[in-house]
Design an enzyme around this catalytic site. Structure first.
Site, PDB file in Angstrom:
ATOM      1  N   LYS A 188       1.203   4.255  -2.889  1.00  0.00           N
ATOM      2  CA  LYS A 188       0.877   5.648  -2.594  1.00  0.00           C
ATOM      3  C   LYS A 188       2.086   6.564  -2.728  1.00  0.00           C
ATOM      4  O   LYS A 188       1.945   7.736  -3.114  1.00  0.00           O
ATOM      5  CB  LYS A 188       0.262   5.749  -1.190  1.00  0.00           C
ATOM      6  CG  LYS A 188      -1.083   5.016  -1.055  1.00  0.00           C
ATOM      7  CD  LYS A 188      -2.123   5.537  -2.030  1.00  0.00           C
ATOM      8  CE  LYS A 188      -3.493   4.936  -1.783  1.00  0.00           C
ATOM      9  NZ  LYS A 188      -4.540   5.477  -2.688  1.00  0.00           N
ATOM     10  N   TYR A 200       0.835  -1.208   0.000  1.00  0.00           N
ATOM     11  CA  TYR A 200       0.000   0.000   0.000  1.00  0.00           C
ATOM     12  C   TYR A 200       0.866   1.253   0.000  1.00  0.00           C
ATOM     13  O   TYR A 200       0.662   2.177  -0.804  1.00  0.00           O
ATOM     14  CB  TYR A 200      -0.911  -0.014   1.230  1.00  0.00           C
ATOM     15  CG  TYR A 200      -1.879   1.153   1.296  1.00  0.00           C
ATOM     16  CD1 TYR A 200      -3.048   1.139   0.557  1.00  0.00           C
ATOM     17  CD2 TYR A 200      -1.622   2.255   2.116  1.00  0.00           C
ATOM     18  CE1 TYR A 200      -3.946   2.200   0.617  1.00  0.00           C
ATOM     19  CE2 TYR A 200      -2.509   3.316   2.181  1.00  0.00           C
ATOM     20  CZ  TYR A 200      -3.670   3.279   1.433  1.00  0.00           C
ATOM     21  OH  TYR A 200      -4.540   4.332   1.495  1.00  0.00           O
TER      22      TYR A 200
END
Length: 248
Positions: free
Chosen positions: A160, A156
């Site tokens: 990002k 994740y």
């Protein structure tokens, strides 16, 4: 005040959380709104809510990890409304918590396909349309995890972090084409994703916030609208944290 009268907003991941709040905010401010998501029932509910408030809305089922879905969604939006002035690339998913050596390739690919590749594909088609019409604004949803590490969240955080690099590079590519590209970095927000991430123990997320509370989806939406509005006309390539101090 109707800051977006005569404007068209295209939103991915619109059926819940931050995307839903942004769709309602754009519609309230006078925009024609194209809402996309994988979850048709929630998308239809949002469409009905916007229409009940006299907003003009187009609901499109779209999985951003499927390039054909994205291309079709952008085409349907321009066929209906003629243009895309504001694109909010918000669709994203959280990872299954695991240290790096335990992350499977399938799980890594799932996160990157949606969060990074999906946003890239959206941008390709949105920018192509904005070049044809003479300008526009894109906002990508990164995260506080885009500027700091997250234990158990490497896939994740990687997606990002990469979104910020993509945002900044695109901002330079199109700065002279009247196309602005920015990113919003939410902290811990009251959303279904946060419920899933904490296993329902929201206090764990609250304890991480210096301000002592979770953010509201509407607070992120307001930042997105500002970046898309004329008030943010001199802002491009920015990664703006709206996180109650979490990333500090």
């Amino acid at each position: 005040m109707h800051r977006f009268t005569g404007k068209v907003a295209f939103i991915t991941g619109a059926a819940s959380g931050i995307g839903r709040a942004a769709a309602l905010a754009f519609a309230r401010e006078g925009a024609q709104v194209a809402i996309t998501d994988r979850t048709e029932a929630a998308l239809d509910q949002l469409r009905a809510e916007i229409e009940a408030a006299s907003g003009e809305v187009l609901a499109i089922r779209c999985d951003v990890s499927v390039p054909e879905d994205v291309e079709a969604a952008v085409a349907k939006t321009t066929e209906r409304f003629g243009r895309i002035d504001c694109a909010f690339n918000n669709a994203g998913v959280e990872n299954k918590a695991a240290p790096v050596h335990e992350i499977t390739l399938d799980e890594w690919d799932r996160i990157l396909d949606i969060n990074l590749r999906g946003t890239f594909v959206c941008m390709k088609h949105e920018i192509a349309q904005m070049l044809r019409q003479g300008g526009g604004v894109l906002v990508n949803t990164s995260s506080g995890a885009g500027i700091r590490g997250v234990a158990g969240g490497a896939s994740y955080a990687a997606s990002k972090h990469a979104l910020i690099g993509l945002t900044k590079s695109a901002a330079l590519d199109y700065a002279k084409a009247n196309i602005r590209v920015n990113a919003v970095l939410p902290g811990n927000i009251e959303t279904p994703m946060m419920d899933r991430f904490t296993g329902g123990d929201i206090q764990k997320a609250i304890d991480l916030e210096p301000v002592g509370r979770l953010g509201k989806p509407e607070e992120i939406a307001e930042a997105v609208l500002w970046m898309c509005s004329d008030l943010g006309a001199f802002v491009t390539g920015a990664a703006i944290s709206v996180d109650g101090g979490w990333s500090l």
